[in-house]
Scaffold this motif. Structure first.
Motif, mmCIF file in Angstrom:
data_model
loop_
_atom_site.group_PDB
_atom_site.id
_atom_site.type_symbol
_atom_site.label_atom_id
_atom_site.label_comp_id
_atom_site.label_asym_id
_atom_site.label_seq_id
_atom_site.Cartn_x
_atom_site.Cartn_y
_atom_site.Cartn_z
ATOM 1 N N ASP A 1 -7.571 5.229 7.090
ATOM 2 C CA ASP A 1 -7.896 6.644 6.910
ATOM 3 C C ASP A 1 -8.685 6.857 5.616
ATOM 4 O OD1 ASP A 1 -7.262 9.337 8.172
ATOM 5 O OD2 ASP A 1 -6.621 9.723 6.115
ATOM 6 N N ARG A 2 -8.299 6.180 4.556
ATOM 7 C CA ARG A 2 -8.992 6.305 3.273
ATOM 8 C C ARG A 2 -10.417 5.778 3.364
ATOM 9 N NH1 ARG A 2 -5.687 4.067 -1.809
ATOM 10 N NH2 ARG A 2 -6.509 2.068 -1.141
ATOM 11 N N ARG B 1 -11.537 13.462 13.670
ATOM 12 C CA ARG B 1 -11.397 14.369 12.535
ATOM 13 C C ARG B 1 -12.412 14.041 11.448
ATOM 14 N NH1 ARG B 1 -8.521 13.449 8.485
ATOM 15 N NH2 ARG B 1 -7.047 12.027 9.488
ATOM 16 N N TRP B 2 -12.527 12.751 11.115
ATOM 17 C CA TRP B 2 -13.457 12.381 10.038
ATOM 18 C C TRP B 2 -14.918 12.562 10.474
ATOM 19 C CZ3 TRP B 2 -11.839 12.729 5.424
ATOM 20 C CH2 TRP B 2 -10.555 12.317 5.052
ATOM 21 N N TYR C 1 -2.966 3.946 6.521
ATOM 22 C CA TYR C 1 -3.364 4.829 5.410
ATOM 23 C C TYR C 1 -4.682 4.352 4.811
ATOM 24 C CZ TYR C 1 -2.514 1.880 1.322
ATOM 25 O OH TYR C 1 -2.608 0.897 0.372
ATOM 26 N N PHE D 1 -12.462 8.306 5.122
ATOM 27 C CA PHE D 1 -12.808 9.369 4.166
ATOM 28 C C PHE D 1 -14.081 9.005 3.398
ATOM 29 C CE2 PHE D 1 -12.646 9.969 -0.470
ATOM 30 C CZ PHE D 1 -12.830 11.330 -0.573
ATOM 31 N N THR D 2 -14.135 7.764 2.901
ATOM 32 C CA THR D 2 -15.306 7.351 2.121
ATOM 33 C C THR D 2 -16.556 7.343 2.995
ATOM 34 O OG1 THR D 2 -13.936 6.067 0.606
ATOM 35 C CG2 THR D 2 -16.272 5.512 0.675
ATOM 36 N N ASN E 1 2.894 0.584 7.965
ATOM 37 C CA ASN E 1 2.665 1.687 7.042
ATOM 38 C C ASN E 1 3.999 2.301 6.628
ATOM 39 O OD1 ASN E 1 -0.114 3.153 6.455
ATOM 40 N ND2 ASN E 1 1.493 4.687 6.344
ATOM 41 N N ALA F 1 -13.880 -2.016 6.035
ATOM 42 C CA ALA F 1 -13.610 -2.303 4.621
ATOM 43 C C ALA F 1 -14.875 -2.789 3.914
ATOM 44 C CB ALA F 1 -12.494 -3.331 4.484
ATOM 45 N N GLU G 1 -5.408 -4.084 8.215
ATOM 46 C CA GLU G 1 -5.216 -3.044 7.208
ATOM 47 C C GLU G 1 -4.137 -2.075 7.693
ATOM 48 O OE1 GLU G 1 -6.502 -2.839 4.271
ATOM 49 O OE2 GLU G 1 -8.115 -4.318 4.403
ATOM 50 N N PRO H 1 5.391 5.539 4.178
ATOM 51 C CA PRO H 1 6.144 5.991 5.344
ATOM 52 C C PRO H 1 5.323 5.915 6.633
ATOM 53 C CG PRO H 1 5.435 7.850 3.994
ATOM 54 C CD PRO H 1 5.062 6.623 3.247
ATOM 55 N N ARG H 2 6.015 6.121 7.742
ATOM 56 C CA ARG H 2 5.413 6.085 9.070
ATOM 57 C C ARG H 2 4.111 6.896 9.126
ATOM 58 N NH1 ARG H 2 5.251 9.351 13.433
ATOM 59 N NH2 ARG H 2 6.339 10.995 12.306
ATOM 60 N N TRP H 3 3.110 6.334 9.800
ATOM 61 C CA TRP H 3 1.836 7.029 9.969
ATOM 62 C C TRP H 3 1.875 7.799 11.274
ATOM 63 C CZ3 TRP H 3 -1.913 7.947 6.654
ATOM 64 C CH2 TRP H 3 -3.103 8.488 7.138
ATOM 65 N N GLY H 4 1.597 9.115 11.250
ATOM 66 C CA GLY H 4 1.816 9.947 12.424
ATOM 67 C C GLY H 4 0.616 10.156 13.318
ATOM 68 N N GLU H 5 -0.590 9.747 12.848
ATOM 69 C CA GLU H 5 -1.799 10.051 13.621
ATOM 70 C C GLU H 5 -2.256 8.858 14.442
ATOM 71 O OE1 GLU H 5 -4.363 13.338 11.192
ATOM 72 O OE2 GLU H 5 -4.514 11.279 10.548
#
Lengths: 273, 273
Positions: free
Chosen positions: B201-202, B244-245, B198, B205-206, B230, B169, B195, B232-236
């Motif tokens: 993950d955001r 991935r990132w 989601y 991304f940054t 989280n 963060a 945290e 809805p439920r976070w699937g990863e």
């Protein structure tokens, strides 16, 4: 006037279809609303896998039959399709309007950065379901701007200079990336929801320190709602915070803005309104 | 060997003084720990007003009697003093070590960006109070590196290349600002606490999209603790997300790192260890 509705982040609620379609039929009879079935799909957190959400967006955005893309709702996740989706947009995509807010700021920012279409921060289909009532008037602002270029739903302070509007957390996520558009000489309108004050202050620090934003004309502050509890107690008020950070940024604080995660959220076309 | 302790973010707990002083007297008798009284002050969220926290930091950092600055704890707020504090650091400040983590990443980043002193991401005085016990071994890693340049407390994968470590963060807040150091050819170690997925993950991304980070050698992932629910439920899973990132970023994922908001948090000197 055909408007395509897709959901690049979270699954939308199909209960929006009946009231939105009924309202549009009465108030904007020239509008045909087309909900992509992807809106109702689900894959973990998202309205379908990244590839599915991207394909639905590209299918409608690249189709010359559609005049506009109206994002069904926010949530989280439209950033995950930017890198692959943006290079695939065609000439038909350039001729469209795009409207949404919250997480859809990723889409608006990336489109505006590439000067693709005409983008606006404004109410989404999901806003017709707001429990406080009055959702018709809220969605009408976006529908009116999309279908007829109406100005009565626009944020009332617009018109002097180019503008852009973002959720502050989304703006923070875009800063430092190529998806943040050049906002030189723009008024920057920000709003926030469901964050504790310390995080709002931290996001304002990033905004105020961002080299990419050094040329903006000023900042206006929209609604900050659903503020989460802060431990320890947060001692500053939002007016103090925004004026302090604008001072550090060296740009004027230009006053409040009628945008936010609220029923009174108004339309902010990016650029000159 | 005189180590000055200040708190540029939140108020520290004076209960740390007795056990930390006792432990240091036994294990590192050459060390004199000097707690600045500012550590225990309070002003709303912070350990004193911005000006007071800055003055305490500058007083100790600019004093040639001190060999190192050890940040008492994190929280939120050291970013608020960067713009005014950094230009006031003198030659004595350049000869020091600086150690902390979490919110202190703002200080470490800004110092390293200006090549001031020798900075390290590592345990802080407050870690001696961790309820899980074993705080002596935790703070010993930082004390050993500060006082004797000991290497046994260093993150075990260091040494091949220059490195830097950040709370994710805080890294996200630094991206796009001049306070983020040039990390070209560095291994970037990240950790996160408290945290929802989601937002992790955001933040990734940054990081993955940041133009300033395009030249890094790779990413290593430390502890991700206290993950918030989280909806809805976070699937990863985290391994899927980080790979991935990193793939999108075009840099290798280099595996796990022994850093984090944990008792096992190890020292990461910035640059070549």
């Amino acid at each position: 006037m055909k408007i395509g509705i897709v959901a690049p982040a979270n699954t939308a609620n199909p209960e929006m279809v009946a009231p939105l379609t009924a309202y549009a039929a009465l108030a904007y009879p020239e509008v045909e609303l087309v909900f992509h079935p992807q809106c109702w799909e689900s894959d973990g957190h998202f309205a379908g896998p990244d590839a599915r959400r991207m394909a639905a967006f590209l299918e409608f955005a690249n189709d010359p039959e559609f005049d506009a893309i109206w994002f069904a709702r926010g949530g989280y996740g439209s950033n995950r399709i930017l890198a692959r989706a943006m290079p695939q947009l065609n000439e038909a995509a350039r001729a469209k309007k795009y409207v949404g807010y919250s997480d859809m700021g990723f889409m608006l920012g990336a489109l505006y950065a590439r000067r693709i279409g005409r983008v606006a921060h404004g109410p989404m289909p999901t806003d017709i379901l707001r429990s406080s009532g009055g959702g018709d008037a809220t969605v009408a602002r976006s529908l009116g701007w999309i279908a007829r270029g109406e100005r009565q739903g626009l944020e009332p302070g617009l018109g002097q200079r180019p503008a852009a509007a973002f959720n502050l957390a989304i703006l923070g996520s875009l800063i430092g990336t190529p998806w943040l558009p050049d906002l030189t000489d723009h008024e920057l309108l920000i709003e926030e929801v469901s964050e504790p004050m310390y995080n709002i202050d931290r996001l304002l620090f990033t905004m105020a320190s961002a080299t990419q934003l050094r040329g903006i004309a000023g900042v206006r502050l929209g609604a900050v709602t659903g503020v989460k509890e802060n431990t320890p107690r947060w001692g500053e008020t939002l007016p103090v915070m925004i004026q302090r950070w604008c001072g550090d940024m060296g740009v004027p604080y230009l006053g409040p803005a009628e945008i936010g995660h609220t029923q009174t959220n108004r339309v902010v076309p990016f650029g000159v309104a």
